[in-house]
Design a protein around this motif. Structure first.
Motif, PDB file in Angstrom:
ATOM      1  N   VAL A 145      85.046 125.877  53.067  1.00 29.92           N
ATOM      2  CA  VAL A 145      83.717 126.305  52.364  1.00 29.92           C
ATOM      3  C   VAL A 145      83.274 127.510  52.670  1.00 29.92           C
ATOM      4  O   VAL A 145      82.328 127.975  52.116  1.00 29.92           O
ATOM      5  CB  VAL A 145      82.759 125.323  52.956  1.00 29.92           C
ATOM      6  N   LYS A 146      83.879 128.285  53.913  1.00 32.72           N
ATOM      7  CA  LYS A 146      83.333 129.477  54.263  1.00 32.72           C
ATOM      8  C   LYS A 146      83.726 130.723  53.180  1.00 32.72           C
ATOM      9  O   LYS A 146      83.190 131.842  53.107  1.00 32.72           O
ATOM     10  CB  LYS A 146      83.882 129.837  55.498  1.00 32.72           C
ATOM     11  N   ARG A 147      84.935 130.215  52.271  1.00 35.32           N
ATOM     12  CA  ARG A 147      85.502 131.299  51.644  1.00 35.32           C
ATOM     13  C   ARG A 147      84.705 131.629  50.307  1.00 35.32           C
ATOM     14  O   ARG A 147      84.324 130.506  49.799  1.00 35.32           O
ATOM     15  CB  ARG A 147      87.151 130.730  51.112  1.00 35.32           C
ATOM     16  N   SER A 148      84.514 132.753  49.873  1.00 34.52           N
ATOM     17  CA  SER A 148      83.516 132.930  48.872  1.00 34.52           C
ATOM     18  C   SER A 148      84.282 133.412  47.479  1.00 34.52           C
ATOM     19  O   SER A 148      83.728 133.383  46.645  1.00 34.52           O
ATOM     20  CB  SER A 148      82.644 134.486  49.225  1.00 34.52           C
ATOM     21  N   GLU A 149      85.696 133.676  47.599  1.00 32.07           N
ATOM     22  CA  GLU A 149      86.267 134.051  46.402  1.00 32.07           C
ATOM     23  C   GLU A 149      86.968 132.858  45.594  1.00 32.07           C
ATOM     24  O   GLU A 149      87.573 132.084  46.388  1.00 32.07           O
ATOM     25  CB  GLU A 149      87.270 135.139  46.524  1.00 32.07           C
ATOM     26  N   ALA A 150      86.875 132.510  44.415  1.00 31.51           N
ATOM     27  CA  ALA A 150      87.088 131.333  43.884  1.00 31.51           C
ATOM     28  C   ALA A 150      88.558 131.591  43.227  1.00 31.51           C
ATOM     29  O   ALA A 150      89.174 132.900  42.953  1.00 31.51           O
ATOM     30  CB  ALA A 150      86.215 131.164  42.499  1.00 31.51           C
TER      31      ALA A 150
END
Length: 790
Positions: free
Chosen positions: A587-592
């Motif tokens: 959930v910390k990752r911002s890039e899809a």
């Protein structure tokens, strides 16, 4: 405090009647929590009135009768902690009451108030007066801020669903997106597909052509890119389509009823699937040579290959659905004959007809839908060097890109809407730009320019607004601001009209003022009994997923009309978990996730641009989903004890177990009916059992439980003969350790047994990044409770 009315109730029933008539009223038990909630404006609205329960006579008793301890809801915590009966017979309850806050609080607080208190999560308790910056999910907001924020005191066993998630709400089919993401995280794509198929039988299609408004509602937008729901669905949809009969199985039971579906676009295919799943004989009629409707003929191969639709049709045929093509209902087959032959008829004829706009020279233009259907007739440069496409939806984007790929040097797309409000998906707009399409938003059509029968261009006029104040389509133009776009061909994609060719003088259906088929909202039934309609024929042009939802609704209406309960053929594939979970690192990752695409120079009109993700890529993206819910913990010290002691709670209307009261739902108002009040607690004595309440907190007084354990244990001949263990402070509800209880029964409490019990207690733990210490506390308390018996 903001003003509220105050009254003293003479009885619980009197208070209950007030609550039934005033939904904004609330009750005062001890008042130690409620008054601070009102003063600090914790909740969005203050109560209209406060009804004081404290002075209701004879409601603060503590009596022992026939082996049952009876406690009035207004009994003070201090009295319970000091009661000889409670201390002697049920020490766990006395210990829990004594552990609450401070002597001052215990002298005011009641057992009923403690049981019914609201959560202590600091995000929930953040006052509205402080800028209104935090309205958490439990209070009606979108986010549980503990997922990405400070969660040191939150649940280590997961969360619970709290209202509808924005992604689900924004999906016309109401797809339970968080649940299928969770199934993927659990390594269960079959379970993920089952959730999709509950509302959408063709996810291999929607994952390619749906605008996926769900991604606009995704809460990840606040911390980066939204979860790439479309791309994850692409994997799940293809997985399901390649799974044989698992998701397209013939029903095991037949209803004995028959249904005709007219039109095999997304609405017709959706209705056909769910009708067949209910056991009906389903025959689908279509005027085209192949089934699929718009999916087959109007969507370019580079977005969705025709073979996808053909595979779905083959799967439907495997279910026992019959397709009859090249048949125009009304011309080749009278509509009245369908009513005679079938128990119900469903019309989903779509919007294939060209609208007449009334432009000068309109007859020289080409209907965009016809252009897509007959695309191969436009090969070899026939499209021209300069092309104008009109419209702002996905069809217009498809037409523009196709024209570009057919060799047009310059393609201009003119739309009434500015780019920010165009109905086309953002990805489709971006793709058109990437391909070199020049998008001119905010321009309406004035007149076609021509020399004889040859188009030379279009005069446009500035569109100042598209909708009026009620958001009704009502364009306003600046007639003095005009421009000319030169073009050899003008492809019109500004709308489509419903195809009602099956109607004639002898066979009529009631229509709306817009010329659409009029249907009942709930059932989708038309003015003719047993005749139903849906999709674009009832709504006008809409999205694929809206048509799917519409077809599903019609299938439910037809089932009710035929007296058959709708049943899904795909059940039992999900992994059931008691609480929600998410991946604390994902959930910390911002890039899809971005799908790989063919290089621009390799793209054509008949090869799919995007490359589907593999399972690893889909799983990685599913780990970004926050599985939005509430991850706060149940705050009461008393409730875990009542669950452990198998207490019964008496209300103004009924009796229910402590477990049902405290663990069947996240919030109390989901358990109790409006006006229902707690009046008494009944606890059976447990002869020979050792009961205790252990509580971990930072300060010896004031603080609520960070971790607590209520235990009731018994031994016979050196072996455990009874065990009830209930945790508090670690989950959204009091958590009974049923697996540990089952393991202990019949065992001797040696060090190995205790160690195994401790491990089993934390087997389902899902600690967040700030609260893993709670796991060790749980183990320590289980060990401590079991050690008492040795």
């Amino acid at each position: 405090m903001k003003y509220f009315e105050y009254s003293r109730a003479a009885t619980f029933d009197a208070a209950s009647e007030i609550l039934k008539t005033d939904e904004k009223a609330t009750v005062l038990a001890g008042g130690t929590d409620l008054l601070s909630v009102i003063k600090n404006e914790i909740l969005e609205e203050p109560p209209s009135q406060v009804i004081d329960l404290k002075r209701i006579p004879e409601t603060d008793y503590i009596t022992l009768q026939d082996g049952t301890l009876r406690i009035g809801a207004n009994a003070r915590l201090a009295d319970i902690a000091a009661s000889p009966e409670v201390t002697r017979e049920l020490p766990a309850l006395a210990q829990a009451a004594w552990s609450v806050a401070t002597p001052l609080i215990r002298n005011l607080g009641t057992i009923g108030g403690n049981i019914c208190q609201d959560v202590r999560c600091w995000f929930y308790r953040y006052p509205h007066e402080a800028g209104g910056r935090i309205v958490c999910r439990r209070k009606g907001g979108e986010n549980c801020y503990a997922i990405l924020g400070d969660n040191r005191y939150h649940s280590v066993f997961g969360g619970m669903r709290c209202g509808s998630n924005p992604c689900t709400v924004d999906c016309p089919a109401a797809t339970n997106i968080p649940d299928y993401m969770e199934q993927l995280r659990l390594g269960n794509p079959r379970g993920a597909a089952q959730i999709l198929f509950n509302v959408n039988p063709i996810p291999a299609v929607t994952s390619r052509v749906c605008a996926h408004r769900c991604q606009e509602g995704c809460n990840k937008n606040e911390s980066g890119e939204p979860v790439a729901i479309r791309n994850v669905e692409r994997f799940v949809g293809d997985f399901a389509l390649n799974s044989g009969e698992l998701f397209y199985a013939a029903p095991t039971e037949q209803s004995g009823k028959s249904v005709a579906v007219v039109g095999s676009g997304p609405a017709g295919l959706s209705a056909a699937y769910y009708l067949r799943a209910s056991g009906h004989e389903v025959t689908v009629y279509d005027s085209k040579p192949e089934p699929g409707g718009m999916l087959m003929y109007a969507i370019p191969d580079y977005r969705m290959p025709k073979d996808i639709v053909r595979k779905i049709v083959a799967a439907y045929e495997g279910m026992g659905i019959t397709f009859v093509c090249d048949t125009q209902v009304g011309a080749d087959l009278p509509a009245s004959e369908l009513e005679e032959r079938f128990d119900a008829v469903y019309y989903a004829t779509g919007t294939w007809k060209r609208p007449v706009l009334g432009l000068s020279g309109e007859e020289l233009t080409v209907f965009g839908l016809d252009f897509l259907v007959q695309v191969h007739d436009w090969m070899d440069g026939k499209v021209g060097q300069e092309v104008l496409v009109t419209g702002g939806g996905n069809v217009a984007m498809d037409v523009a890109i196709t024209a570009k790929r057919l060799g047009a040097r310059k393609v201009v797309l003119a739309a009434l809407e500015t780019e920010d409000i165009m109905p086309a998906g953002k990805e489709e707009i971006a793709r058109a730009r990437e391909e070199g399409v020049e998008i001119q938003g905010g321009w309406g059509l004035s007149r076609v320019l021509s020399e004889g029968d040859k188009v030379t261009g279009m005069e446009l006029k500035r569109c100042l607004s598209v909708f009026d104040e009620n958001h009704r389509f009502n364009p306003v133009y600046d007639e003095n601001d005009r421009r000319v776009v030169e073009a050899e061909n003008i492809l019109m994609a500004v709308g489509q009209q419903v195809d009602l060719n099956f109607l004639d003088e002898k066979y009529q259906l009631q229509l709306t003022a817009r010329g659409l088929i009029d249907v009942a909202a709930e059932s989708q039934m038309t003015s003719r009994p047993g005749v139903f309609a849906g999709g674009d024929a009832t709504t006008g042009p809409s999205t694929v997923v809206e048509c799917i939802a519409n077809g599903h609704a019609a299938a439910r209406g037809i089932d009710r009309y035929l007296g058959v309960a709708q049943r899904h053929i795909c059940t039992g594939l999900q992994i059931e978990k008691p609480f929600l979970s998410f991946d604390v690192e994902g959930v910390k990752r911002s890039e899809a996730l971005k799908l790989a695409e063919l290089p621009l120079e390799q793209r054509s009109i008949d090869v799919e641009d995007e490359i589907a993700p593999d399972e690893a890529a889909a799983l990685s993206e599913a780990r970004r989903c926050m599985n939005c819910g509430c991850y706060a913990v149940a705050p009461s010290d008393i409730t875990p004890v009542l669950v452990a002691l198998d207490a019964t709670l008496v209300t103004t209307t009924r009796e229910l177990s402590a477990s049902e009261f405290a663990t069947s739902a996240l919030k109390l108002d989901e358990v109790l009916e409006p006006g229902e009040l707690l009046t008494e607690i009944r606890i059976p004595l447990v002869p020979g059992a050792t009961t205790a309440y252990d509580k971990f907190r930072l300060r010896e007084s004031v603080d609520w439980a960070i971790v607590s354990l209520a235990s009731a244990l018994a031994t016979e001949n050196g072996k455990v003969s009874g065990a009830r263990l209930v945790l508090g402070g670690v989950a959204p509800i009091p958590l009974r350790l049923s697996a540990v209880e089952g393991y202990l029964l019949g065992r001797t409490l040696d060090s190995e047994t205790i160690a195994q019990a401790q491990e089993k207690a934390v087997q389902e733990c899902l600690p967040l990044w700030n609260n893993a210490y709670k796991v060790q506390e749980v183990k320590a308390f289980v060990g401590k409770a079991l050690a008492r018996l040795t």
